[in-house]
Design a protein around this motif. Sequence first.
Motif, short mmCIF file in Angstrom:
data_model
loop_
_atom_site.label_atom_id
_atom_site.label_comp_id
_atom_site.label_asym_id
_atom_site.label_seq_id
_atom_site.Cartn_x
_atom_site.Cartn_y
_atom_site.Cartn_z
N GLU A 165 0.91 -1.17 0.13
CA GLU A 165 -0.12 0.13 -0.10
C GLU A 165 0.78 1.10 -0.02
O GLU A 165 0.48 2.12 -0.75
CB GLU A 165 -0.96 0.00 1.24
N ARG A 166 1.93 1.33 0.71
CA ARG A 166 3.00 2.47 0.82
C ARG A 166 3.80 2.61 -0.34
O ARG A 166 3.72 3.76 -0.88
CB ARG A 166 3.75 2.25 2.19
N PHE A 167 4.53 1.65 -0.90
CA PHE A 167 5.37 1.71 -1.82
C PHE A 167 5.05 1.17 -3.39
O PHE A 167 5.83 1.52 -4.04
CB PHE A 167 6.60 0.94 -1.39
N GLY A 168 3.85 0.46 -3.40
CA GLY A 168 3.39 0.10 -4.68
C GLY A 168 4.31 -1.01 -5.37
O GLY A 168 4.62 -1.92 -4.83
N ASP A 169 4.73 -0.47 -6.48
CA ASP A 169 5.87 -1.17 -7.24
C ASP A 169 7.19 -1.20 -7.10
O ASP A 169 8.20 -1.73 -7.75
CB ASP A 169 5.58 -1.21 -8.90
N ASP A 170 7.51 -0.48 -6.08
CA ASP A 170 8.98 -0.08 -5.77
C ASP A 170 9.55 -1.40 -5.23
O ASP A 170 9.02 -2.50 -4.77
CB ASP A 170 9.23 0.96 -4.73
N ASN A 171 10.90 -1.34 -5.35
CA ASN A 171 11.69 -2.57 -4.91
C ASN A 171 11.58 -2.80 -3.52
O ASN A 171 12.20 -2.00 -2.76
CB ASN A 171 13.03 -2.27 -5.26
N LYS A 172 11.08 -3.99 -3.03
CA LYS A 172 10.89 -4.33 -1.47
C LYS A 172 11.49 -5.51 -1.29
O LYS A 172 11.18 -6.10 -0.28
CB LYS A 172 9.38 -4.22 -1.35
N ARG A 173 12.49 -6.10 -2.05
CA ARG A 173 13.07 -7.11 -2.01
C ARG A 173 13.78 -7.11 -0.63
O ARG A 173 14.65 -6.32 -0.31
CB ARG A 173 13.96 -7.68 -2.98
N GLY A 174 13.76 -8.13 0.35
CA GLY A 174 14.28 -8.40 1.33
C GLY A 174 13.91 -7.90 2.59
O GLY A 174 14.32 -7.96 3.74
N ALA A 175 12.77 -6.82 2.43
CA ALA A 175 12.57 -6.02 3.39
C ALA A 175 11.81 -6.93 4.63
O ALA A 175 11.81 -6.59 5.93
CB ALA A 175 11.62 -4.97 3.25
N VAL A 176 11.04 -7.89 4.11
CA VAL A 176 10.28 -8.57 5.19
C VAL A 176 11.26 -9.67 5.86
O VAL A 176 11.18 -9.51 7.37
CB VAL A 176 9.22 -9.63 4.39
#
Length: 202
Positions: A165-176
């Motif tokens: 919801e916050r970052f859409g299609d931005d790179n979120k790899r490894g965040a979780v």
Amino acid sequence: MGFVFRSRAKEEKAATASTASPTDSTQSRHPQAPKGRPTPKRSQAQGQRRSVANTPTTRKEAAKRQREDRRTAMERQRKALASGDERYLPARDKGPVRKFARDFIDSRFNIAEWFLPMAVVILVLSMVRVASLQNVALLLWLVVILLIVLDSIVSATRLKKALRERFGDDNKRGAVAYALMRSLQMRRLRLPKPQVKRGERP
């Protein structure tokens, strides 16, 4: 007769002097004439002088300079981990995605953060030569592991949704995975230091 006995070398010198170029180096340059290069600003000139003065001249000085730079960078990074200054954080902690993941975990009560204290208690109980206490320790161990797994699944699911919801299609790899590893640490021992209170919306 004076012309006949005149030194030939003197004649050559006189001819050279008469044919000298008007652009000879001894001729003074007109104040308004271009120099062929721009005049450096005072700040640039001072910076160049400083860089020349600070350039190490020996291998020993170069090694000493590298050690000092490394020590300065480490000190700056240590302060950034304590204050949360994004400019000097390590690469794994930089970026708005990682900051949001940290704030998300720091705003929740995580069962996993009590893993180490509970593991110490269970270890002490298991060392007591009493069968009933050893059985309790084993049961507690299973309950703790189960609760941590369930809590991690819930945290990961909610974090994925919030990141989407916050970052859409931005790179979120490894965040979780980064956030779950942080949840295993006790709150007061986490680095970078928590910037939000429990219950506060990240």
